[in-house]
Scaffold this motif. Sequence first.
Motif, PDB file in Angstrom:
ATOM      1  N   VAL A  26       0.753  -1.101  -0.056  1.00  0.00           N
ATOM      2  CA  VAL A  26       0.075   0.079  -0.015  1.00  0.00           C
ATOM      3  C   VAL A  26       0.931   1.242   0.141  1.00  0.00           C
ATOM      4  CG1 VAL A  26      -1.816   1.272   1.024  1.00  0.00           C
ATOM      5  CG2 VAL A  26      -2.008  -1.099   1.026  1.00  0.00           C
ATOM      6  N   SER A  27       1.841   1.186   0.833  1.00  0.00           N
ATOM      7  CA  SER A  27       2.792   2.297   0.824  1.00  0.00           C
ATOM      8  C   SER A  27       3.574   2.767  -0.364  1.00  0.00           C
ATOM      9  CB  SER A  27       3.763   2.163   2.181  1.00  0.00           C
ATOM     10  OG  SER A  27       4.845   3.151   2.257  1.00  0.00           O
ATOM     11  N   ASP A  28       4.059   1.391  -1.096  1.00  0.00           N
ATOM     12  CA  ASP A  28       4.837   1.560  -2.312  1.00  0.00           C
ATOM     13  C   ASP A  28       3.839   2.247  -3.537  1.00  0.00           C
ATOM     14  OD1 ASP A  28       6.952   0.596  -1.161  1.00  0.00           O
ATOM     15  OD2 ASP A  28       6.764  -1.477  -1.949  1.00  0.00           O
ATOM     16  N   ALA A  29       2.666   1.812  -3.349  1.00  0.00           N
ATOM     17  CA  ALA A  29       1.910   2.151  -4.364  1.00  0.00           C
ATOM     18  C   ALA A  29       1.400   3.950  -4.039  1.00  0.00           C
ATOM     19  CB  ALA A  29       0.233   1.676  -4.343  1.00  0.00           C
ATOM     20  N   PHE A  30       1.318   4.282  -2.974  1.00  0.00           N
ATOM     21  CA  PHE A  30       1.117   5.665  -2.637  1.00  0.00           C
ATOM     22  C   PHE A  30       2.551   6.619  -3.278  1.00  0.00           C
ATOM     23  CE2 PHE A  30      -2.484   4.725   0.111  1.00  0.00           C
ATOM     24  CZ  PHE A  30      -3.531   5.680  -0.433  1.00  0.00           C
ATOM     25  N   LYS A  31       3.499   5.992  -2.782  1.00  0.00           N
ATOM     26  CA  LYS A  31       4.587   6.432  -3.323  1.00  0.00           C
ATOM     27  C   LYS A  31       4.917   6.837  -4.722  1.00  0.00           C
ATOM     28  CE  LYS A  31       7.388   5.054   0.760  1.00  0.00           C
ATOM     29  NZ  LYS A  31       8.404   4.073   1.041  1.00  0.00           N
ATOM     30  N   ALA A  32       4.388   5.463  -5.569  1.00  0.00           N
ATOM     31  CA  ALA A  32       4.438   5.756  -6.962  1.00  0.00           C
ATOM     32  C   ALA A  32       3.384   6.972  -7.536  1.00  0.00           C
ATOM     33  CB  ALA A  32       4.182   4.517  -7.440  1.00  0.00           C
ATOM     34  N   ALA A  33       2.285   7.009  -6.996  1.00  0.00           N
ATOM     35  CA  ALA A  33       1.409   7.903  -7.085  1.00  0.00           C
ATOM     36  C   ALA A  33       1.915   9.447  -7.000  1.00  0.00           C
ATOM     37  CB  ALA A  33       0.003   7.696  -6.371  1.00  0.00           C
ATOM     38  N   TYR A  34       2.568   9.524  -5.798  1.00  0.00           N
ATOM     39  CA  TYR A  34       3.100  10.868  -5.479  1.00  0.00           C
ATOM     40  C   TYR A  34       4.170  11.335  -6.378  1.00  0.00           C
ATOM     41  CZ  TYR A  34       0.343  10.514  -1.219  1.00  0.00           C
ATOM     42  OH  TYR A  34      -0.734  10.484  -0.330  1.00  0.00           O
ATOM     43  N   ARG A  35       4.906  10.288  -7.098  1.00  0.00           N
ATOM     44  CA  ARG A  35       6.021  10.675  -7.724  1.00  0.00           C
ATOM     45  C   ARG A  35       5.607  11.129  -9.251  1.00  0.00           C
ATOM     46  NH1 ARG A  35       8.480   5.922  -5.887  1.00  0.00           N
ATOM     47  NH2 ARG A  35       7.684   4.581  -7.467  1.00  0.00           N
ATOM     48  N   SER A  36       4.233  10.539  -9.771  1.00  0.00           N
ATOM     49  CA  SER A  36       3.578  10.816 -10.803  1.00  0.00           C
ATOM     50  C   SER A  36       2.816  12.284 -10.624  1.00  0.00           C
ATOM     51  CB  SER A  36       2.567   9.987 -11.157  1.00  0.00           C
ATOM     52  OG  SER A  36       3.210   8.777 -11.559  1.00  0.00           O
TER      53      SER A  36
END
Length: 328
Positions: A133-143
């Motif tokens: 879950v944390s990794d998915a949010f980090k990817a969204a925040y990079r985008s």
Amino acid sequence: MEGTVRYIFSGGNTPKGFYSYYNYILPQEKAARIYCIKGGPGVGKSTMMRSIGEYFVSKGEAVDMFLCSSDPDSLDGILINERNVLIVDGTAPHIIDPINPGAVDEIIDLAGFLDHKILKKQKDEIITTSFSVSDAFKAAYRSLSNVGLKYELLSVTSDHPVINNSDDLMKLLDNKRTRAEGRGNEKRFFSYAITFKGLIDHTYTLIKGIKNIFTIDGQPGMKTENVLMPIANRLMDNGFDVELYYSPMCPDTRVEHIISKDADMAVITVGSSNNEYMRKQLQKVFEQLSKAKLLHDELEKYYIPAMDFDLVEETGKELIKTIENEYS
């Protein structure tokens, strides 16, 4: 008589990551009580808060419901306005802990209703899913950060914001006498959010009942704060409380709406959350947030069977009695 509900985002998904304005909801010195709800995902925090909020609305009271930007169908908190009582989710990412325990703040720990034996058997799966879950949010925040750079570039070429019927606004401000000694207070929130469902906007709930509403025809990147902040400061200098609503694309600088219930007026940027260009730019972010939501749902599936929801419901009913009897 039915009360009123406003839907607000006090935190948002932004190019700067998760951005929180939770500390503006209810100042300690004004609060009668602040309840910080703790507990894992899927343990019924949002459901309990919604049932309490709906109860007081049914009694004719005004309630602000603070929506979760990760799941706009879920609540992060409720403010029962006339009673100055706040119930708020105190878990990540908006970790809130008591500032003045007992005097103002109180923790309600729903984790005490969990069957730890059930969860212990699934420890590894829970930890792995939490990291996902944390990794998915980090990817969204990079985008989102990349989209934020494009958004900032637009501010170089965007037109200067112009308030429609500005002459009427100036006359209104000139006629606003000083409301009270001292400077008015400000609160900071978001009226819309970047979510897995797209851009979700609840500005319309904020201006219901406001008599004097002025508009700005917005476009991406427009520096609306240049015209809105002088108005907000003038109102506050005259003792009026003001709510500032920021763009999730520039969460610390771009004020897009100002609302003052005290002054019975609002200045709203129209079209800030309903722009086809921005929706296209954010499409990848929406998809990544959808992935994070699905993973979070998987995490909840571990907790739901371990939770005693009857005790959660009972806790909610007891809270209603306490608030009704002690904080009138």
